[in-house]
Enzyme design. Structure first.
Site, PDB file in Angstrom:
ATOM      1  N   GLU A  40      40.031  28.196  38.571  1.00 46.24           N
ATOM      2  CA  GLU A  40      39.609  28.197  39.985  1.00 46.24           C
ATOM      3  C   GLU A  40      40.494  27.394  40.973  1.00 46.24           C
ATOM      4  O   GLU A  40      40.940  26.266  40.533  1.00 46.24           O
ATOM      5  CB  GLU A  40      38.194  27.565  40.053  1.00 46.24           C
ATOM      6  CG  GLU A  40      37.257  28.194  38.796  1.00 46.24           C
ATOM      7  CD  GLU A  40      35.617  28.301  39.399  1.00 46.24           C
ATOM      8  OE1 GLU A  40      35.422  27.664  40.389  1.00 46.24           O
ATOM      9  OE2 GLU A  40      34.822  28.736  38.796  1.00 46.24           O
ATOM     10  N   ASN A  82      34.951  26.017  42.434  1.00 46.93           N
ATOM     11  CA  ASN A  82      35.932  25.682  43.577  1.00 46.93           C
ATOM     12  C   ASN A  82      35.681  24.208  44.192  1.00 46.93           C
ATOM     13  O   ASN A  82      36.021  24.219  45.342  1.00 46.93           O
ATOM     14  CB  ASN A  82      35.892  26.854  44.705  1.00 46.93           C
ATOM     15  CG  ASN A  82      36.467  27.952  44.401  1.00 46.93           C
ATOM     16  OD1 ASN A  82      35.678  28.935  44.100  1.00 46.93           O
ATOM     17  ND2 ASN A  82      37.637  28.275  44.107  1.00 46.93           N
ATOM     18  N   SER A 119      37.159  32.451  46.326  1.00 43.59           N
ATOM     19  CA  SER A 119      36.124  31.697  45.500  1.00 43.59           C
ATOM     20  C   SER A 119      36.005  32.282  44.014  1.00 43.59           C
ATOM     21  O   SER A 119      36.510  33.668  43.916  1.00 43.59           O
ATOM     22  CB  SER A 119      34.617  31.851  46.089  1.00 43.59           C
ATOM     23  OG  SER A 119      34.556  33.571  46.145  1.00 43.59           O
ATOM     24  N   CYS A 120      35.500  31.472  42.930  1.00 49.05           N
ATOM     25  CA  CYS A 120      35.401  31.919  41.680  1.00 49.05           C
ATOM     26  C   CYS A 120      34.416  30.917  40.978  1.00 49.05           C
ATOM     27  O   CYS A 120      34.003  30.010  41.564  1.00 49.05           O
ATOM     28  CB  CYS A 120      36.941  31.548  40.913  1.00 49.05           C
ATOM     29  SG  CYS A 120      38.026  32.552  41.195  1.00 49.05           S
ATOM     30  N   ASP A 121      33.602  31.588  40.069  1.00 49.00           N
ATOM     31  CA  ASP A 121      32.813  30.766  39.453  1.00 49.00           C
ATOM     32  C   ASP A 121      32.761  30.922  38.127  1.00 49.00           C
ATOM     33  O   ASP A 121      32.803  32.225  37.354  1.00 49.00           O
ATOM     34  CB  ASP A 121      31.260  31.328  40.049  1.00 49.00           C
ATOM     35  CG  ASP A 121      30.919  31.118  41.365  1.00 49.00           C
ATOM     36  OD1 ASP A 121      30.487  29.910  41.618  1.00 49.00           O
ATOM     37  OD2 ASP A 121      31.116  31.995  42.281  1.00 49.00           O
TER      38      ASP A 121
END
Length: 423
Positions: free
Chosen positions: A97, A192, A10-12
């Site tokens: 992402e 994502n 995950s990434c934000d």
């Protein structure tokens, strides 16, 4: 303490523009959530002029080099060429992402999304230019290849958030196809998943024809990129991302009109929302926050942790000036027979930890083992970060004149100061 359940990748990524920011500036932030033991380094690459016919070796693919490349600062997994996030000397920031769509994943080696981040920064003098660089390269070379330093391939497509002093862009891809949305005010986050609906500013010339030919869109009514190209049954990692996306959106809403660099740092440290990841499989390996003032007379300031878990890390300021002092403490070692570069790849492992990472790792172990001492150390680190923020805020407010010789040493000095608290 790491959570028990294996976390999804995950990434934000976040951006805020006036009127949501407290000052007339664009603010960019990203958490790079990666395999738990992967090391992220911070690398400065100076501007360069290249000869006609020169090539550049990306992570897997060699492509034509540009005539000129801009100076960039990158936060990147130490085994690859590209970057999870970074900035260039013209005040452009880009982060990417992973995303999974209806377009099939190609395991053939092509450009990684992280390569496209760096290529966009090196070749784009504005957010829109960087987007045009990325989309042209995507259409020409495609995206693919493993995104993890492990023998079993881990492949995804990419979404990007790009920003400069005046605007931001969300770019979402599915194979070689893409759609982009310009953001001129307010705030936006990505997590994502495909999030561009009908508000498409630019797109791949064959995007809608592709959707019709695959039976994903009838051709009637409005076209929504997210609705048409998202998977009907999404992987667990994308389902989990929906909650983080909603939480991030709500945090931006709560702070609208008052968003500062400190706001974004607090959001990136938020574990309750899942935005700050700390689990057995994945964790936040590096974090970045940038302030891009509307006034071109003021410098852009970029903050990097260069260490995992922003809730227990220090955001250290970096400013582009001439004569920058290298920071070898956040550069990973290089290896003659690097398993990421040998075919077949990833058949062995090497220790990529840089000096700051090693010392920070020992500090994290202390925080786990001795809560009282750990809390004192954490407070000391917060005080150190506060000093850096106060100095940068004075610079951004124009109350202190920039001193190029001091700014050239700034990032190095902040890393050194942090390391002293770990000895």
């Amino acid at each position: 303490m790491a959570g028990r359940d294996p976390a999804p990748s995950s990434c934000d990524c976040f951006v805020a523009l006036p009127p949501h920011t407290a000052a007339p500036a664009v603010i960019f932030g990203k958490n790079a959530d990666r395999p738990r033991h992967e090391v992220q380094e911070v690398v400065y690459v100076p501007a360069a002029v290249h000869r006609p016919g020169d090539k550049v070796q990306c992570t897997y693919l060699e492509i034509e080099q540009a005539e000129r490349t801009h100076a960039v600062v990158l936060s990147r997994p130490a085994w690859l060429w590209g970057a999870e996030m970074g900035a260039n000397e013209h005040g452009v920031c880009v982060g990417n992402e992973g995303v999974w769509t209806r377009e099939p994943l190609g395991e053939d080696e092509a450009l990684l999304g992280m390569d496209l981040v760096r290529l966009g920064l090196e070749r784009g003098g504005s957010a829109q230019e960087a987007l045009e660089v990325i989309t042209a390269l995507l259409e020409r070379y495609g995206q693919g290849g493993s995104c993890k330093e492990e023998p079993v391939p881990f492949v995804y497509h990419n979404t990007f958030l790009l920003a400069d002093r005046t605007e931001a862009w969300v770019l979402e891809t599915a194979g070689r196809y893409w759609a982009a949305q310009r953001i001129r005010e307010g705030s936006r986050n990505i997590s994502n998943q495909l999030s561009i609906g009908r508000e498409i500013t630019a797109e791949h010339a064959g995007l809608r024809q592709r959707a019709r030919s695959q039976g994903w869109w009838s051709g009637d009514g409005e076209f929504s990129f997210a609705e048409v190209f998202s998977l009907t049954h999404q992987p667990a990692r994308m389902e989990a991302a929906k909650a983080r996306y909603r939480a991030g959106k709500e945090l931006l809403r709560q702070h609208a009109g008052r968003i500062t660099a400190e706001t974004f740092m607090a959001i990136l440290r938020d574990k309750a929302s899942g935005i700050c990841v700390d689990s057995e499989g994945f964790r936040t390996a590096g974090s970045m926050v940038s302030v891009l003032p509307r006034d071109p007379a003021l410098p852009c300031v970029h903050f990097f942790t260069a260490t995992p878990d922003p809730s227990r890390s220090v955001f250290k300021p970096f400013v582009f000036v001439a004569g920058l002092k290298p920071a070898p403490q956040v550069r990973s070692p290089t290896f003659r027979d690097d398993p990421a570069k040998k075919i077949p790849r990833f058949q062995s492992t090497v220790d990529r930890r840089h000096e700051l990472y090693r010392r920070h790792q020992a500090a994290l172990e202390l925080m786990e083992r001795d809560q009282e001492r750990g809390q004192k150390l954490l407070q000391t680190l917060r005080d150190l970060e506060k000093q850096g923020l106060e100095g940068m805020n004075a610079l951004l407010e124009g109350t202190v004149a920039p001193r190029p010789e001091e700014l050239a040493d700034l990032f190095f000095d902040c890393v050194e100061a942090e390391m002293k608290f770990y000895t």
